[in-house]
Design an enzyme around this catalytic site. Structure first.
Site, PDB file in Angstrom:
ATOM      1  N   SER A 154       0.837  -1.197   0.000  1.00 15.23           N
ATOM      2  CA  SER A 154       0.000   0.000   0.000  1.00 15.23           C
ATOM      3  C   SER A 154       0.878   1.255   0.000  1.00 15.23           C
ATOM      4  O   SER A 154       1.686   1.440  -0.908  1.00 15.23           O
ATOM      5  CB  SER A 154      -0.963  -0.043   1.196  1.00 15.23           C
ATOM      6  OG  SER A 154      -1.944   0.952   1.101  1.00 15.23           O
ATOM      7  N   HIS A 202      -7.609  -4.925  -1.959  1.00 14.68           N
ATOM      8  CA  HIS A 202      -6.457  -4.406  -1.225  1.00 14.68           C
ATOM      9  C   HIS A 202      -5.988  -5.353  -0.117  1.00 14.68           C
ATOM     10  O   HIS A 202      -5.258  -4.960   0.785  1.00 14.68           O
ATOM     11  CB  HIS A 202      -6.824  -3.044  -0.632  1.00 14.68           C
ATOM     12  CG  HIS A 202      -5.650  -2.148  -0.369  1.00 14.68           C
ATOM     13  ND1 HIS A 202      -4.832  -1.660  -1.362  1.00 14.68           N
ATOM     14  CD2 HIS A 202      -5.146  -1.650   0.791  1.00 14.68           C
ATOM     15  CE1 HIS A 202      -3.888  -0.903  -0.825  1.00 14.68           C
ATOM     16  NE2 HIS A 202      -4.047  -0.889   0.472  1.00 14.68           N
TER      17      HIS A 202
END
Length: 247
Positions: free
Chosen positions: A102, A219
């Site tokens: 991320s 994610h």
């Protein structure tokens, strides 16, 4: 830094290692146990986390020292941590893979392009690597307070300065790279890892550049256990392969 290895591991610089860094939003990298890591550690692997500026381990000043225009401190701390692990004999440039997840894509991407000689491999895990395009994705505005608002000239310059994609140069021998994304990612648009992989595939004269896409995941949040197990298996296989560890 936090280092995990099997007790009694000989520090001869030959161990395959996976070094990670996030260090954003003032988040502290806290201890965690995962049975997925055991198989890698039992194979003689080393795992470590660099608590770089941008994280919260030393309070608000440590966080702000890796925020916006100060963001280069994060990846340079990451580089310095990797150098220290190598210097202390835990691993070597021939056996070290780095990973950022991320916002950690800023750390791993910039460490990769600034010091390609220091690593055997790099993993961009749903990583934010094309920061100068921060204003054109679904999750753009929530990131502005941490990294910069592209409508502000000064802060946009900071976003360009932390854009690893823009720094890739043709003809450089970059390490092997594994870029990971999910097509339904709502936090870091899939084109970040995809563009980074494509640019490196064209530019690099070094190791292979792979793009791993999960079409029904995003994610990492909400991924099934099977999806997580498969991804970590690929991560550790990549680390062992780039380190040329014995089967």
């Amino acid at each position: 830094m936090s280092i995990i290895a099997k007790r009694g591991l000989k520090r001869d610089g030959r161990a395959p290692a996976l070094g990670q860094c996030y260090s954003s939003y003032g988040v502290s990298a806290s201890p965690v146990f995962s049975p997925r890591f055991i198989a890698f550690l039992e194979r003689g692997g080393v795992m470590f986390e660099v608590h770089a500026r941008g994280g919260g381990e030393y309070g608000a000043p440590w966080w702000r020292a890796g925020q916006k225009a100060n963001k280069p401190n994060t990846w340079r701390d990451f580089i310095a941590g990797c150098e220290a692990v190598i210097r202390d004999g835990w691993t070597s440039p021939a056996t070290l893979t780095i990973m950022g997840t991320s916002a950690g894509g800023i750390a791993v991407g910039n460490a990769l392009v600034e010091r390609p000689d220091l690593f055997a491999g790099a993993i961009d895990n749903v990583g934010w690597t094309n920061t100068s395009r921060a204003g054109v994705e679904q999750n753009s505005a929530p990131n502005f307070p941490e990294f910069g608002d592209p409508s502000n000239d000064t802060e946009f310059r900071g976003l360009v300065a932390m854009d690893a994609y823009q720094k890739v140069k043709d003809g450089v021998r970059y390490p092997a790279v594994l870029a990971i994304t999910g097509m339904t990612d709502p936090r870091v648009a899939p084109w970040h890892p995809a563009k980074f992989a494509a640019r490196l595939q064209k530019a690099s004269t070094g190791g292979p550049v792979l793009l791993r896409v999960t079409f029904d995941a995003g994610h990492g949040l909400g991924s099934t256990r099977q999806q997580s197990d498969a991804q970590w298996a690929d991560i550790f296989a990549f680390v062992l392969s780039t380190a040329r560890a014995p089967a």
